[in-house]
Design an enzyme around this catalytic site. Structure first.
Site, PDB file in Angstrom:
ATOM      1  N   LYS A  98      75.087 -20.745 -14.832  1.00 59.47           N
ATOM      2  CA  LYS A  98      74.119 -20.268 -13.827  1.00 59.47           C
ATOM      3  C   LYS A  98      74.752 -20.271 -12.438  1.00 59.47           C
ATOM      4  O   LYS A  98      75.466 -21.209 -12.086  1.00 59.47           O
ATOM      5  CB  LYS A  98      72.896 -21.190 -13.810  1.00 59.47           C
ATOM      6  N   THR A 140      63.257 -24.973  -4.804  1.00 67.63           N
ATOM      7  CA  THR A 140      63.956 -24.686  -6.064  1.00 67.63           C
ATOM      8  C   THR A 140      64.024 -25.924  -6.959  1.00 67.63           C
ATOM      9  O   THR A 140      64.902 -26.038  -7.800  1.00 67.63           O
ATOM     10  CB  THR A 140      65.387 -24.176  -5.781  1.00 67.63           C
ATOM     11  N   GLY A 179      63.570 -27.989  -9.992  1.00 68.44           N
ATOM     12  CA  GLY A 179      63.265 -27.715 -11.396  1.00 68.44           C
ATOM     13  C   GLY A 179      63.607 -26.307 -11.876  1.00 68.44           C
ATOM     14  O   GLY A 179      63.182 -25.905 -12.960  1.00 68.44           O
ATOM     15  N   THR A 180      64.411 -25.576 -11.111  1.00 63.97           N
ATOM     16  CA  THR A 180      64.761 -24.205 -11.547  1.00 63.97           C
ATOM     17  C   THR A 180      65.471 -24.218 -12.904  1.00 63.97           C
ATOM     18  O   THR A 180      65.165 -23.408 -13.782  1.00 63.97           O
ATOM     19  CB  THR A 180      65.657 -23.484 -10.518  1.00 63.97           C
ATOM     20  N   GLY A 181      66.429 -25.151 -13.055  1.00 63.46           N
ATOM     21  CA  GLY A 181      67.207 -25.192 -14.299  1.00 63.46           C
ATOM     22  C   GLY A 181      66.336 -25.569 -15.493  1.00 63.46           C
ATOM     23  O   GLY A 181      66.466 -24.999 -16.583  1.00 63.46           O
ATOM     24  N   CYS A 182      65.435 -26.521 -15.290  1.00 63.20           N
ATOM     25  CA  CYS A 182      64.531 -26.950 -16.379  1.00 63.20           C
ATOM     26  C   CYS A 182      63.668 -25.772 -16.820  1.00 63.20           C
ATOM     27  O   CYS A 182      63.516 -25.494 -18.021  1.00 63.20           O
ATOM     28  CB  CYS A 182      63.611 -28.071 -15.912  1.00 63.20           C
TER      29      CYS A 182
HETATM   30  N1  LIG Z   1      67.615 -19.197  -4.275  1.00 63.45           N
HETATM   31  C1  LIG Z   1      67.623 -18.593  -5.469  1.00 63.45           C
HETATM   32  N2  LIG Z   1      67.251 -17.292  -5.569  1.00 63.45           N
HETATM   33  C2  LIG Z   1      67.252 -16.672  -6.761  1.00 63.45           C
HETATM   34  N3  LIG Z   1      67.600 -17.249  -7.914  1.00 63.45           N
HETATM   35  C3  LIG Z   1      68.003 -18.542  -7.877  1.00 63.45           C
HETATM   36  C4  LIG Z   1      68.036 -19.291  -6.657  1.00 63.45           C
HETATM   37  N4  LIG Z   1      68.450 -20.550  -6.943  1.00 63.45           N
HETATM   38  C5  LIG Z   1      68.651 -20.601  -8.279  1.00 63.45           C
HETATM   39  N5  LIG Z   1      68.412 -19.401  -8.848  1.00 63.45           N
HETATM   40  C6  LIG Z   1      68.454 -19.068 -10.278  1.00 63.45           C
HETATM   41  O1  LIG Z   1      67.706 -20.089 -10.945  1.00 63.45           O
HETATM   42  C7  LIG Z   1      68.268 -20.364 -12.223  1.00 63.45           C
HETATM   43  C8  LIG Z   1      68.615 -21.848 -12.309  1.00 63.45           C
HETATM   44  O2  LIG Z   1      69.853 -22.014 -11.663  1.00 63.45           O
HETATM   45  P1  LIG Z   1      70.347 -23.309 -10.894  1.00 63.45           P
HETATM   46  O3  LIG Z   1      69.474 -23.521  -9.704  1.00 63.45           O
HETATM   47  O4  LIG Z   1      71.804 -23.108 -10.664  1.00 63.45           O
HETATM   48  O5  LIG Z   1      70.069 -24.443 -11.956  1.00 63.45           O
HETATM   49  P2  LIG Z   1      69.911 -26.020 -11.789  1.00 63.45           P
HETATM   50  O6  LIG Z   1      68.473 -26.276 -11.415  1.00 63.45           O
HETATM   51  O7  LIG Z   1      70.253 -26.514 -13.156  1.00 63.45           O
HETATM   52  O8  LIG Z   1      70.866 -26.467 -10.727  1.00 63.45           O
HETATM   53  C9  LIG Z   1      69.445 -19.399 -12.364  1.00 63.45           C
HETATM   54  O9  LIG Z   1      69.020 -18.210 -12.978  1.00 63.45           O
HETATM   55  C10 LIG Z   1      69.839 -19.141 -10.915  1.00 63.45           C
HETATM   56  O10 LIG Z   1      70.582 -17.947 -10.743  1.00 63.45           O
HETATM   57  C1  LIG Z   2      63.367 -35.476 -15.542  1.00 63.34           C
HETATM   58  C2  LIG Z   2      64.247 -34.499 -14.850  1.00 63.34           C
HETATM   59  N1  LIG Z   2      65.032 -33.703 -15.582  1.00 63.34           N
HETATM   60  C3  LIG Z   2      65.847 -32.811 -14.968  1.00 63.34           C
HETATM   61  C4  LIG Z   2      65.864 -32.719 -13.600  1.00 63.34           C
HETATM   62  C5  LIG Z   2      66.768 -31.770 -12.920  1.00 63.34           C
HETATM   63  O1  LIG Z   2      66.115 -30.586 -12.886  1.00 63.34           O
HETATM   64  P1  LIG Z   2      66.715 -29.226 -12.361  1.00 63.34           P
HETATM   65  O2  LIG Z   2      66.015 -28.134 -13.047  1.00 63.34           O
HETATM   66  O3  LIG Z   2      68.189 -29.238 -12.429  1.00 63.34           O
HETATM   67  O4  LIG Z   2      66.241 -29.221 -10.873  1.00 63.34           O
HETATM   68  P2  LIG Z   2      66.482 -30.233  -9.695  1.00 63.34           P
HETATM   69  O5  LIG Z   2      65.651 -31.440  -9.873  1.00 63.34           O
HETATM   70  O6  LIG Z   2      67.929 -30.501  -9.689  1.00 63.34           O
HETATM   71  O7  LIG Z   2      65.981 -29.433  -8.548  1.00 63.34           O
HETATM   72  C6  LIG Z   2      65.015 -33.549 -12.866  1.00 63.34           C
HETATM   73  N2  LIG Z   2      64.960 -33.506 -11.526  1.00 63.34           N
HETATM   74  N3  LIG Z   2      64.215 -34.447 -13.527  1.00 63.34           N
END
Ligand SMILES: Nc1ncnc2c1ncn2[C@@H]1O[C@H](COP(=O)(O)OP(=O)(O)O)[C@@H](O)[C@H]1O
Ligand SMILES: Cc1ncc(COP(=O)(O)OP(=O)(O)O)c(N)n1
Length: 274
Positions: free
Chosen positions: A177, A208, A210-213
Site C-alpha cells: 500500500k 486516516t 484504521g485505513t489499513g484495517c
Molecule cells: N491520504 C490518503 N488519501 C487517499 N488514500 C489514502 C490516504 N492514506 C492512505 N490511503 C490509502 O489507504 C489504504 C491503506 O493504506 P495505508 O494508510 O498505507 O495503510 P496502514 O493503515 O496499514 O498504514 C491504501 O489503499 C492507501 O493507498
Molecule cells: C487493534 C489495532 N489494530 C491495528 C491497528 C493499526 O491500524 P491501521 O489500520 O494500520 O491504522 P493506524 O492505527 O495505524 O492509523 C490499530 N491501531 N489497532
C-alpha cells in the site's frame, strides 16, 4: 434462499471504533457479510494514540477460535494485531487445521501514532508461519520494508517488494500500500506473475486512523463473497478511498474513516453527510 457469507477477524480492539476488530466488523457489515471476531489483545487507544494493551491468554484465544470454527465456519479470515510469538504460533496452527478458503493477512506492526502493536521478536514468526498461508497480504510500506529487509522509496521498489513477498516468502498475492508515500495513493498488487495497480488521489486529511484495517477487512469480505483477488482489491480500494475522502471529522487526533461513505455513494442514500 440468499447465501449468507461469513468473515472472521482475528485482531486487537479499538474502543473508539476506528481500527482493529471494531473497524473490521463495520466493514464486513457494510459489505453485506456476516462478521465474527476473535480478540487477541485489548488495546486502550483512541484517535490520539495507544496508551497500553493487554494480550488475551493463549487458552482463551484458542477457545475463541474453536468456538467460531466448530459452529459457523467462515468463508474468509483476516488477521490484524497478533502482538506476540505465542499468539502467532497459535493462530497459524488453528488456520492450518481449519483449512480456510481465503486468508487475508494485515501484518500489523506499528500504529500510525508510533506505538508498537507487535513485539520485535515476533517478526520472524509472522514471516515463517503466517505469510506462506496468506491468500493476500496487505503490508504498508514500513511493514513491507521489515518483511524484505530493504528500504522502499520508489514505485519500482514497491513492485519488487510485492513480487518478493510472493516469490520468496510464499503469500499467494501481495498488495503493497502506498499510503505512506507522497503524491497519489497508489497500491501495487502482485499475483499470478502479474502486477496490478490501484490508484486514487491523495486526500488532504489527518483522519486516516484504521485505513489499513478497513482496507484489508473489505478485501476479506469480498473474498468471502467468492470474488476474485483482483475484484476484492478493487472494491477495497474504492471503499477506503470513499471512507477517507468523505471524512467524518470526529476525534481530537487522527480520526476514523467514514465506513458509511461507500454504500451511501452506491445507493445514492444520504445515510450520513457525504
Ligand atoms: N491520504 C490518503 N488519501 C487517499 N488514500 C489514502 C490516504 N492514506 C492512505 N490511503 C490509502 O489507504 C489504504 C491503506 O493504506 P495505508 O494508510 O498505507 O495503510 P496502514 O493503515 O496499514 O498504514 C491504501 O489503499 C492507501 O493507498
Ligand atoms: C487493534 C489495532 N489494530 C491495528 C491497528 C493499526 O491500524 P491501521 O489500520 O494500520 O491504522 P493506524 O492505527 O495505524 O492509523 C490499530 N491501531 N489497532
Amino acid at each position: 434462499m440468499t447465501e449468507i457469507y461469513k468473515a472472521l477477524s482475528i485482531a486487537g480492539t479499538d474502543p473508539t471504533g476506528g481500527a482493529g476488530i471494531h473497524a473490521d466488523l463495520k466493514a464486513f457489515q457494510e459489505q453485506g457479510v456476516y462478521g465474527m471476531a476473535v480478540i487477541t489483545s485489548v488495546v486502550a487507544q483512541n484517535t490520539l494514540g495507544v496508551k497500553s494493551f493487554e494480550e488475551m491468554s493463549q487458552n482463551n484465544i484458542s477457545q475463541q477460535i474453536d468456538c467460531v470454527i466448530e459452529d459457523i465456519k467462515p468463508d474468509a479470515v483476516k488477521t490484524g494485531m497478533l502482538a506476540s510469538i505465542d499468539i502467532i504460533e497459535l493462530v497459524a496452527e488453528k488456520l492450518k487445521a481449519a483449512n480456510i478458503q481465503s486468508y487475508v493477512m494485515d501484518p500489523v506492526m506499528v500504529a500510525k501514532s508510533g506505538h508498537h502493536l507487535l513485539y520485535q521478536d515476533a517478526i520472524d514468526h509472522l514471516k515463517k508461519l503466517l505469510i506462506p498461508q496468506a491468500t493476500v497480504i496487505t503490508p504498508n510500506i514500513p511493514e513491507a520494508e521489515v518483511i524484505i529487509g530493504k528500504s522502499i522509496e520508489t514505485l519500482q521498489q514497491m513492485r519488487d517488494a510485492a513480487k518478493e513477498i510472493v516469490q520468496v516468502y510464499g503469500a499467494k498475492a501481495a498488495i503493497v500500500k502506498g499510503g505512506h508515500r507522497d503524491g497519489e495513493a497508489r497500491d501495487v498488487l502482485y499475483f499470478d506473475e502479474n502486477f496490478e495497480e490501484f490508484v486514487s488521489p491523495r486526500f488532504d486529511t489527518k483522519h486516516t486512523h484504521g485505513t489499513g484495517c478497513t482496507f484489508s477487512a473489505v478485501i476479506t469480505a469480498e473474498l468471502a463473497k467468492q470474488k476474485s483477488i483482483k475484484e476484492a482489491v478493487t472494491v477495497g480500494k474504492e471503499f477506503i478511498s470513499a471512507a477517507i475522502k468523505h471524512t467524518l471529522g470526529i476525534g481530537k487526533g487522527q480520526g476514523p474513516t467514514n465506513h458509511f461513505a461507500y454504500r451511501s455513494m452506491n445507493q445514492q442514500i444520504a445515510r450520513q453527510p457525504l
